[in-house]
Design an enzyme around this catalytic site. Structure first.
Site, short mmCIF file in Angstrom:
data_model
loop_
_atom_site.label_atom_id
_atom_site.label_comp_id
_atom_site.label_asym_id
_atom_site.label_seq_id
_atom_site.Cartn_x
_atom_site.Cartn_y
_atom_site.Cartn_z
N GLU A 1 -1.63 10.44 0.42
CA GLU A 1 -2.96 9.83 0.56
C GLU A 1 -3.20 9.48 2.02
OE1 GLU A 1 -5.73 6.43 1.03
OE2 GLU A 1 -3.56 6.42 1.38
N GLU A 2 -2.14 8.99 2.68
CA GLU A 2 -2.31 8.49 4.04
C GLU A 2 -2.64 9.59 5.05
OE1 GLU A 2 -1.50 4.42 3.03
OE2 GLU A 2 -2.64 5.53 4.53
N HIS B 1 0.58 -0.99 6.16
CA HIS B 1 1.17 0.05 7.02
C HIS B 1 2.26 -0.51 7.93
CE1 HIS B 1 -2.62 2.82 6.52
NE2 HIS B 1 -2.09 2.41 5.37
N ASP C 1 -5.77 1.13 -5.14
CA ASP C 1 -5.23 1.21 -3.78
C ASP C 1 -5.20 -0.20 -3.18
OD1 ASP C 1 -5.61 3.81 -1.25
OD2 ASP C 1 -4.22 2.13 -1.37
N ASP D 1 0.88 -1.18 0.00
CA ASP D 1 0.00 0.00 0.00
C ASP D 1 0.91 1.22 0.00
OD1 ASP D 1 -2.08 1.51 2.59
OD2 ASP D 1 -1.83 2.00 0.47
ZN LIG Z 1 -2.89 3.06 3.27
#
Ligand SMILES: [Zn+2]
Length: 207
Positions: free
Chosen positions: A61-62, A169, A84, A29
């Site tokens: 994005e995060e 993550h 994604d 990701d």
């Molecule tokens: Zn993410």
């Protein structure tokens, strides 16, 4: 060592093929998304599509879908597809969870940032069925860049084409090659079969 408070750091993390199906790596990701965008450019570089295909990558994005907001203004899309990588929920072994490795591209029918365009998600499903590609239903309490893009400009019909990975993550996320191939092939067919009528259907779908 010249390291100061507030310096940016990145996690060190290898890339490993665990077996024929599984890949372990940091940042699946969203290396997945970057790889898909590049693969679509590669797949269509010799093909004259009946529309302008813009492919790229966003930042931040995060932390708030920030790059997606500026990218949407920059490109003014008529429709948008967002790649994604979402959290798999199958590490417990529970067979009934949504989001299992190896079960195909996600029909992400709701998340905290967007309700997808119904025509587009139905078209994704039918494309997968027509080409016998695996797909799975998915919902998320998180979001993707689609959350910003669909609300940009005067509104943009938007679809996500995601896969799942375990341990996202972290520096050891795991995805399944079958999902990568399913996403790659369904995306290629979806774009290949797009034309003005289909795009207008998507735009008019919600009106
Ligand atoms: Zn993410």
């Amino acid at each position: 060592m010249g390291i100061n408070l507030g310096d940016m750091v990145v996690l060190d993390g290898g890339f490993e093929r665990l077996n024929d199906n599984r890949i372990l790596s940091k940042a699946l990701d969203n290396r997945y998304g970057c790889a898909m965008a590049l693969c679509m450019l590669e797949a269509f570089k010799e093909i004259d599509l009946p529309f302008d295909l813009i492919a790229g990558a966003t930042v931040q994005e995060e932390v708030g879908l920030r790059g997606a907001q500026t990218a949407a203004v920059l490109t003014q899309p008529d429709i948008a597809i967002v790649y994604d990588c979402s959290p798999a929920n199958d590490a417990t072994g529970d067979k009934d969870v949504l989001g299992k490795l190896g079960s195909g591209v996600l029909l992400r029918f709701v998340d905290a940032s967007m309700l997808p365009n119904r025509c587009m998600i139905e078209r994704l499903k039918q494309t997968a069925i027509r080409h016998e590609l695996p797909y799975q239903y998915y919902l998320s309490l998180g979001g993707t860049d689609a959350g910003a893009i669909h609300k940009s400009n005067m509104g943009v019909p938007t679809l996500t084409m995601c896969i799942v990975a375990r341990n996202i993550h972290t520096s050891s996320s795991i995805c399944d090659v079958k999902d990568l191939n399913a996403a790659y092939n369904v995306s290629k067919h979806f774009l290949r079969e797009l034309n003005d009528d289909a795009i207008n259907d998507m735009i008019n779908c919600n009106q």
